[in-house]
Design a protein around this motif. Structure first.
Motif: not given
Length: 172
Positions: A112-130
């Motif tokens: 379905d081109r009008d839906r994304a797959d929430p399980a497909s997440e690939l985390v590329l970067l996490t940055v701590e926000q103080p």
């Protein structure tokens, strides 16, 4: 001597053409010539505007992992891969439940081109926000295909950690 020659003659009016959104933070096209606009909402949903209306189901709903309690937190950025038609990839910038910035790639649904797959997440970067403010969120692809990410300076008035001036910090 047009209307800009005399600023007192300049008149601007705004008309609501789309309703039903909750705290929109970003809007962009998908680079697929479909005419759809994708609108990120602070709470963690991406909605699709198509022919002047919102599709009923969100394109993506990751509100279960997005922390949006602070005024400058939430799902803040959205960009589609330059070759989205071929890859189906798009990127988001959001603050997680701990208040830290997450840059992730997701994929469109295979069926379905009008839906994304929430399980497909690939985390590329996490940055701590103080702090919970000054969280930037803009994502943009350069013509050469490089993804640029705006993270903000990490918050508090006057950048007390001097993060925006520190070339070793991703913040700023």
């Amino acid at each position: 001597a047009g209307p800009l020659a005399d600023p007192s003659r300049l008149r601007v009016s705004l008309d609501a053409t789309l309703t039903g959104l909750q705290a929109p933070t970003a809007v962009t096209g998908a680079r697929d010539d479909s005419g759809r606009l994708f609108i990120a909402e602070k709470a963690g949903r991406i909605r699709i505007e198509y022919y002047g209306g919102l599709l009923p189901a969100p394109y993506l709903d990751i509100s279960d992992r997005v922390g949006s309690t602070g005024g400058e937190q939430g799902l803040l950025g959205l960009a589609f891969h330059p070759r989205y038609r071929q890859t189906g990839w798009f990127y988001v910038n959001y603050t997680d439940l701990s208040g830290d910035t997450v840059i992730s790639r997701f994929s469109v649904s295979a069926t379905d081109r009008d839906r994304a797959d929430p399980a497909s997440e690939l985390v590329l970067l996490t940055v701590e926000q103080p702090f919970a403010n000054h969280n930037g969120g803009h994502l943009e692809f350069a013509p050469d295909g490089t993804l640029y990410v705006g993270l903000g300076d990490g918050g508090a008035a006057g950048d007390p950690g001097n993060r925006a001036q520190d070339p070793q910090s991703l913040l700023g």
